[in-house]
Write a protein that holds these residues in place. Structure first.
Motif, PDB file in Angstrom:
ATOM      1  N   LYS B  27      11.413  14.834   4.839  1.00 33.10           N
ATOM      2  CA  LYS B  27      10.798  14.094   3.720  1.00 33.10           C
ATOM      3  C   LYS B  27       9.283  14.122   3.883  1.00 33.10           C
ATOM      4  O   LYS B  27       8.774  14.080   5.001  1.00 33.10           O
ATOM      5  CB  LYS B  27      11.263  12.631   3.779  1.00 33.10           C
ATOM      6  N   ARG B  28       8.540  14.179   2.796  1.00 32.64           N
ATOM      7  CA  ARG B  28       7.066  14.136   2.898  1.00 32.64           C
ATOM      8  C   ARG B  28       6.615  12.697   3.117  1.00 32.64           C
ATOM      9  O   ARG B  28       7.217  11.748   2.625  1.00 32.64           O
ATOM     10  CB  ARG B  28       6.458  14.651   1.586  1.00 32.64           C
ATOM     11  N   LYS B  29       5.518  12.562   3.897  1.00 33.18           N
ATOM     12  CA  LYS B  29       5.009  11.218   4.175  1.00 33.18           C
ATOM     13  C   LYS B  29       4.157  10.757   2.996  1.00 33.18           C
ATOM     14  O   LYS B  29       3.549  11.594   2.316  1.00 33.18           O
ATOM     15  CB  LYS B  29       4.124  11.253   5.433  1.00 33.18           C
ATOM     16  N   PRO B  30       4.034   9.414   2.735  1.00 30.17           N
ATOM     17  CA  PRO B  30       3.155   8.963   1.648  1.00 30.17           C
ATOM     18  C   PRO B  30       1.699   9.261   1.985  1.00 30.17           C
ATOM     19  O   PRO B  30       1.352   9.549   3.118  1.00 30.17           O
ATOM     20  CB  PRO B  30       3.407   7.464   1.593  1.00 30.17           C
ATOM     21  N   HIS B  31       0.840   9.177   0.942  1.00 31.62           N
ATOM     22  CA  HIS B  31      -0.574   9.540   1.145  1.00 31.62           C
ATOM     23  C   HIS B  31      -1.239   8.558   2.090  1.00 31.62           C
ATOM     24  O   HIS B  31      -0.774   7.446   2.299  1.00 31.62           O
ATOM     25  CB  HIS B  31      -1.314   9.509  -0.209  1.00 31.62           C
ATOM     26  N   LYS B  32      -2.379   9.011   2.666  1.00 29.92           N
ATOM     27  CA  LYS B  32      -3.105   8.121   3.595  1.00 29.92           C
ATOM     28  C   LYS B  32      -3.726   6.986   2.795  1.00 29.92           C
ATOM     29  O   LYS B  32      -4.102   7.145   1.633  1.00 29.92           O
ATOM     30  CB  LYS B  32      -4.222   8.920   4.277  1.00 29.92           C
ATOM     31  N   ALA B  33      -3.863   5.820   3.452  1.00 33.38           N
ATOM     32  CA  ALA B  33      -4.476   4.667   2.770  1.00 33.38           C
ATOM     33  C   ALA B  33      -5.967   4.926   2.626  1.00 33.38           C
ATOM     34  O   ALA B  33      -6.607   5.449   3.541  1.00 33.38           O
ATOM     35  CB  ALA B  33      -4.261   3.420   3.603  1.00 33.38           C
ATOM     36  N   LYS B  34      -6.512   4.571   1.460  1.00 27.05           N
ATOM     37  CA  LYS B  34      -7.944   4.853   1.225  1.00 27.05           C
ATOM     38  C   LYS B  34      -8.646   3.560   0.853  1.00 27.05           C
ATOM     39  O   LYS B  34      -8.057   2.656   0.250  1.00 27.05           O
ATOM     40  CB  LYS B  34      -8.111   5.878   0.095  1.00 27.05           C
ATOM     41  N   CYS B  35      -9.940   3.468   1.214  1.00 24.76           N
ATOM     42  CA  CYS B  35     -10.731   2.278   0.895  1.00 24.76           C
ATOM     43  C   CYS B  35     -10.937   2.248  -0.605  1.00 24.76           C
ATOM     44  O   CYS B  35     -11.250   3.269  -1.232  1.00 24.76           O
ATOM     45  CB  CYS B  35     -12.073   2.379   1.609  1.00 24.76           C
ATOM     46  N   SER B  36     -10.758   1.031  -1.203  1.00 15.10           N
ATOM     47  CA  SER B  36     -10.794   1.018  -2.659  1.00 15.10           C
ATOM     48  C   SER B  36     -12.218   1.070  -3.176  1.00 15.10           C
ATOM     49  O   SER B  36     -12.420   1.174  -4.385  1.00 15.10           O
ATOM     50  CB  SER B  36     -10.100  -0.255  -3.158  1.00 15.10           C
ATOM     51  N   ILE B  37     -13.238   0.983  -2.320  1.00 11.80           N
ATOM     52  CA  ILE B  37     -14.614   1.082  -2.830  1.00 11.80           C
ATOM     53  C   ILE B  37     -15.173   2.465  -2.512  1.00 11.80           C
ATOM     54  O   ILE B  37     -15.542   3.224  -3.402  1.00 11.80           O
ATOM     55  CB  ILE B  37     -15.498  -0.019  -2.226  1.00 11.80           C
ATOM     56  N   CYS B  38     -15.196   2.819  -1.209  1.00  7.01           N
ATOM     57  CA  CYS B  38     -15.875   4.094  -0.911  1.00  7.01           C
ATOM     58  C   CYS B  38     -14.877   5.232  -0.806  1.00  7.01           C
ATOM     59  O   CYS B  38     -15.291   6.402  -0.777  1.00  7.01           O
ATOM     60  CB  CYS B  38     -16.668   3.963   0.375  1.00  7.01           C
TER      61      CYS B  38
END
Lengths: 110, 89
Positions: B27-38
């Motif tokens: 199974k593919r892993k979910p996307h990496k968490a990203k900062c919602s501002i930068c």
């Protein structure tokens, strides 16, 4: 600006956004802070000063810091001392008396 | 099997003990968490599918700072400083 008694807000770390008071200035950019944060050494770059200075002695105790903060109607959040939960007695498993091997055999052979 | 045709499974070639290399599906892993501002990748945020997330401790899923899993540390500091200064005005 960063003198003893200065009220400021911690901007970094897990206590970010909490009120704290400078209790002692250490060498370099470090100060001792207390208040709604644990009494610890902190870099002044992680503090945002406010225009209020409390009347607090150098190296004041945590209680006097909390009282001074209450005068400036800043709600102080003291962490409750952890109450020790009474240790539950460990239930002993009832061990059935082992039947001597001879009796068991008789049951089978009948 | 029909499910294996979907591209949400990654194809991995593994040499099996019998010597041949066989296709494995993961199974593919979910996307990496990203900062919602930068928008850069957040550190300390667990990246796994729902089943894995369920049995790990809450403190392992995101850092314990305010805005822990949402903002990176520098954006969080800027946000707190702005909030304090806006209240002073």
């Amino acid at each position: 600006m960063m003198e003893i008694g200065r009220l400021c807000i911690k901007t970094a770390g897990r206590n970010a956004g909490k009120h704290c008071v400078i209790v002692d200035t250490l060498e370099g950019n470090f100060v001792m802070i207390d208040g709604n944060v644990p009494r610890k050494r902190c870099n002044i770059r992680h503090l945002e000063p406010l225009p209020i200075v409390l009347k607090v002695k150098k190296g004041a105790s945590t209680d006097s810091v909390h009282e001074a903060m209450k005068k400036e109607n800043i709600n102080t959040r003291t962490t409750k001392p952890k109450t020790k939960k009474p240790v539950k007695p460990v239930k002993q498993r009832k061990i059935k008396a082992k039947q001597p091997a001879a009796e068991k055999k008789q049951k089978k052979s009948k | 099997m029909k499910a294996r045709r979907s591209r949400s499974y990654r194809r991995i070639r593994i040499r099996v003990p019998s010597g041949e290399t066989r296709l494995f599906y993961k199974k593919r892993k979910p996307h990496k968490a990203k900062c919602s501002i930068c928008g850069d990748v957040l550190k300390g945020v667990f990246r796994g599918n729902v089943a894995e997330m369920r049995n790990i401790a809450k403190t392992k899923k995101r850092p314990e700072r305010p805005y822990g899993g949402a903002l990176c540390s520098s954006c969080m500091r800027k946000a707190i400083v702005e909030k304090v200064r806006s209240e002073l005005k």
